[in-house]
Scaffold this motif. Sequence first.
Motif, PDB file in Angstrom:
ATOM      1  N   SER A 123       0.805  -1.220   0.000  1.00 35.92           N
ATOM      2  CA  SER A 123       0.000   0.000   0.000  1.00 35.92           C
ATOM      3  C   SER A 123       0.841   1.275   0.000  1.00 35.92           C
ATOM      4  N   ARG A 124       1.948   1.290   0.725  1.00 33.47           N
ATOM      5  CA  ARG A 124       2.775   2.502   0.757  1.00 33.47           C
ATOM      6  C   ARG A 124       3.301   2.852  -0.635  1.00 33.47           C
ATOM      7  N   GLU A 125       3.808   1.836  -1.348  1.00 33.75           N
ATOM      8  CA  GLU A 125       4.317   2.068  -2.695  1.00 33.75           C
ATOM      9  C   GLU A 125       3.190   2.407  -3.666  1.00 33.75           C
ATOM     10  N   LEU A 127       0.659   4.173  -2.993  1.00 37.06           N
ATOM     11  CA  LEU A 127       0.381   5.600  -2.789  1.00 37.06           C
ATOM     12  C   LEU A 127       1.333   6.482  -3.582  1.00 37.06           C
ATOM     13  N   GLU A 128       2.574   6.030  -3.715  1.00 39.09           N
ATOM     14  CA  GLU A 128       3.608   6.831  -4.359  1.00 39.09           C
ATOM     15  C   GLU A 128       3.743   6.561  -5.853  1.00 39.09           C
ATOM     16  N   SER A 129       3.068   5.537  -6.361  1.00 37.82           N
ATOM     17  CA  SER A 129       3.220   5.139  -7.755  1.00 37.82           C
ATOM     18  C   SER A 129       2.685   6.203  -8.702  1.00 37.82           C
ATOM     19  N   LYS A 130       3.424   6.438  -9.764  1.00 37.88           N
ATOM     20  CA  LYS A 130       2.997   7.385 -10.802  1.00 37.88           C
ATOM     21  C   LYS A 130       2.336   6.641 -11.966  1.00 37.88           C
TER      22      LYS A 130
END
Length: 188
Positions: A123-125, A127-130
């Motif tokens: 989930s953390r990644e 959130l940051e994924s483009k």
Amino acid sequence: ASLLAKWNRAINLVGPRTLADPWRRHFLDSAQLTTYLTEAPGEPKRQILDVGSGAGFPGMVLALLGSGRVHLVEADQRKAQFLREVARETGAPVEVHALRLENLVPARDLPGIEVVGESVLPSREALESKRVPERLVVIGAGAVGVEFAYVYASYGSEVTVLEMADQMLPGADGEVAKALQREFRRKK
């Protein structure tokens, strides 16, 4: 069942009330999956990945029933030790991976398993994924999983949500969960 009861006193493997009837509640419940694991003649031996294995249901039971080589992935070190103990005591053809799913390296940890797709995104990644994937599987329909599913679907991803419980938002009011599920189906 005795190992389960013994270890469950120290670490939470299964709900304490389910230990009154572990055969029906856990072992037979897991065994029923063998119906869906048929092999065609000439196919290589099946490999099964059980993620968040906990007490080893259903993976350990499937291994003991000869359904294939089973990989049990469990991040909790104590639960992973329990799984190793059960495997040692029973001779189950399993491999225990004491790590988080996102840290699993298929080529290293799962030799012989064909991985279809590109990645596991915690989930953390996410959130940051483009990047907006064409297709996405969200494991868990709790509040966080549902929110990710909704956002990615809004961006155009084809989203599948997997939930072990009988409703989205486990533990929430049943009517709220049903309304949410209708909304997700409507958006398809």
